[in-house]
Design a protein around this motif. Structure first.
Motif: not given
Length: 69
Positions: A21-26, A48-56
């Motif tokens: 979920g954290a990977l997919m929702n920004g 926030r655990v990862i950057k939005p660009e990484t999630s994208e």
């Protein structure tokens, strides 16, 4: 589950879904609950655990995996 190079990985299904979920929702890790809450409340509790660009990029890779295998 067992990783291909011989090391085992053991997580609860809920933990795995939180991570995906954290990977997919920004990049927001939202703590799960059985209580009803709206999106604004959930986002106020999120970390926030990862950057939005990484999630994208991860969403793109997951979609590519489904579409092309």
């Amino acid at each position: 589950m067992t990783i291909a190079f011989g090391h085992g990985l053991s997580v609860a299904p809920l933990q795995a879904m939180m991570a995906f979920g954290a990977l997919m929702n920004g990049g927001h890790l939202i703590p799960p609950t059985f209580l009803k809450r709206d999106e604004a409340t959930a986002m106020a509790l999120a970390t926030r655990v990862i950057k939005p660009e990484t999630s994208e990029k991860m969403r793109y890779l997951m979609r590519l995996n489904v579409e092309k295998g």
